[in-house]
Design an enzyme around this catalytic site. Structure first.
Site, mmCIF file in Angstrom:
data_model
loop_
_atom_site.group_PDB
_atom_site.id
_atom_site.type_symbol
_atom_site.label_atom_id
_atom_site.label_comp_id
_atom_site.label_asym_id
_atom_site.label_seq_id
_atom_site.Cartn_x
_atom_site.Cartn_y
_atom_site.Cartn_z
ATOM 1 N N ASN A 16 0.846 -1.190 0.000
ATOM 2 C CA ASN A 16 0.000 0.000 0.000
ATOM 3 C C ASN A 16 0.890 1.251 0.000
ATOM 4 O O ASN A 16 1.554 1.548 0.991
ATOM 5 C CB ASN A 16 -0.896 -0.023 1.248
ATOM 6 C CG ASN A 16 -1.874 1.119 1.298
ATOM 7 O OD1 ASN A 16 -1.537 2.261 1.007
ATOM 8 N ND2 ASN A 16 -3.100 0.825 1.707
ATOM 9 N N GLY A 18 0.148 4.411 -0.019
ATOM 10 C CA GLY A 18 -0.270 5.446 0.927
ATOM 11 C C GLY A 18 0.256 5.172 2.318
ATOM 12 O O GLY A 18 0.758 6.074 3.021
ATOM 13 N N ASP A 75 -1.822 -4.584 11.118
ATOM 14 C CA ASP A 75 -3.089 -5.185 10.745
ATOM 15 C C ASP A 75 -4.158 -4.396 11.478
ATOM 16 O O ASP A 75 -3.979 -4.022 12.646
ATOM 17 C CB ASP A 75 -3.148 -6.669 11.127
ATOM 18 C CG ASP A 75 -4.229 -7.409 10.336
ATOM 19 O OD1 ASP A 75 -4.276 -7.239 9.105
ATOM 20 O OD2 ASP A 75 -5.021 -8.139 10.944
ATOM 21 N N HIS A 161 -11.498 6.555 3.995
ATOM 22 C CA HIS A 161 -11.513 5.325 3.207
ATOM 23 C C HIS A 161 -12.129 4.216 4.049
ATOM 24 O O HIS A 161 -12.451 4.411 5.225
ATOM 25 C CB HIS A 161 -10.088 4.946 2.778
ATOM 26 C CG HIS A 161 -9.119 4.872 3.921
ATOM 27 N ND1 HIS A 161 -8.982 3.746 4.698
ATOM 28 C CD2 HIS A 161 -8.274 5.793 4.440
ATOM 29 C CE1 HIS A 161 -8.081 3.972 5.633
ATOM 30 N NE2 HIS A 161 -7.630 5.203 5.502
ATOM 31 N N TYR A 163 -14.326 1.915 6.050
ATOM 32 C CA TYR A 163 -15.606 2.026 6.745
ATOM 33 C C TYR A 163 -15.826 3.415 7.366
ATOM 34 O O TYR A 163 -16.771 3.601 8.123
ATOM 35 C CB TYR A 163 -15.692 0.980 7.862
ATOM 36 C CG TYR A 163 -15.709 -0.460 7.387
ATOM 37 C CD1 TYR A 163 -16.882 -1.213 7.431
ATOM 38 C CD2 TYR A 163 -14.556 -1.086 6.923
ATOM 39 C CE1 TYR A 163 -16.912 -2.551 7.026
ATOM 40 C CE2 TYR A 163 -14.563 -2.419 6.516
ATOM 41 C CZ TYR A 163 -15.743 -3.136 6.563
ATOM 42 O OH TYR A 163 -15.766 -4.454 6.168
ATOM 43 N N ARG A 190 -4.718 4.161 14.076
ATOM 44 C CA ARG A 190 -3.328 4.077 13.623
ATOM 45 C C ARG A 190 -2.475 5.151 14.289
ATOM 46 O O ARG A 190 -1.339 4.895 14.677
ATOM 47 C CB ARG A 190 -3.250 4.198 12.097
ATOM 48 C CG ARG A 190 -1.829 4.048 11.578
ATOM 49 C CD ARG A 190 -1.758 3.827 10.070
ATOM 50 N NE ARG A 190 -2.221 2.501 9.729
ATOM 51 C CZ ARG A 190 -3.321 2.243 9.025
ATOM 52 N NH1 ARG A 190 -4.073 3.231 8.589
ATOM 53 N NH2 ARG A 190 -3.676 1.014 8.747
#
Length: 202
Positions: A16, A18, A75, A161, A163, A190
């Site tokens: 990813n 980003g 995760d 992005h 949910y 995060r």
């Protein structure tokens, strides 16, 4: 006692871009060169664990084994308490269509299953993020962050992005997808996990 990260190179075990850019920005003040899975030709390992920390460990350990460098993996997902913690580790799987991920479908499924549960609103939920930092000698540090809130319907907002359009964080009346990026990132799961990681870097 937490081990301090004193190395100069780190693999962030993701494809990813980003996420890779996010960690590059975080680690740049510490003089750490960050590469990703694509830089080393690494595939995504199969995530077979039933927990966020288990799946993050799989990704971090695979990157360490393939490169001989320390690696960082994460995760993350959404746990809805009225759905007994689902989608949880299957957060991304709920969006799979066979032609890529469609999170509108995933959010509709959350709503549909909450309706079927018969449980009344508010529907408490939390976003979870687990980071695993692994060294070639086998040492690992784990950092976890959570963002508590509720699931709302219908979807609201076009930012963010995943949910984000159905998640209202605790103490707020708008969804993550209605917030500007800086506001959301300051309180996200995060961000809270990364704040703990900073203590390992400083």
């Amino acid at each position: 006692m937490m081990r301090r990260f004193a190395e100069t190179s780190l693999v962030v075990a993701t494809h990813n871009t980003g996420k890779l850019d996010e960690f590059r920005a975080l680690l740049s003040p510490y003089g750490v060169t960050v590469t990703g899975n694509a830089d080393h030709g690494l595939p995504e390992p199969e995530e077979t664990e039933q927990s966020f920390v288990g799946n993050a460990r799989i990704k971090a350990r695979a990157a360490v084994a393939a490169t001989g460098l320390p690696a960082l993996a994460d995760d993350s997902g959404l746990e809805v308490f009225d759905l007994d913690g689902q989608p949880g580790v299957y957060t991304a799987d709920w969006a799979e269509t066979g032609e890529g991920r469609d999170f509108d479908i995933a959010m509709e499924r959350v709503h549909r299953e909450l309706e079927a549960s018969g449980r009344p609103a508010p529907h408490r939920a939390r976003f979870c993020c687990t980071l695993v930092l692994a060294w070639p000698d086998g040492h690992e540090e784990v950092f976890e962050g959570h963002a508590a809130g509720t699931v709302t319907w219908p979807m609201r907002g076009a930012r963010g992005h995943g949910y984000d359009p159905i998640f209202v964080p605790e103490g707020h009346e708008i969804t993550f997808a209605e917030m500007d990026t800086d506001t959301k990132n300051a309180m996200s799961h995060r961000a809270r996990a990364v704040e703990k990681l900073r203590a390992c870097l400083g």
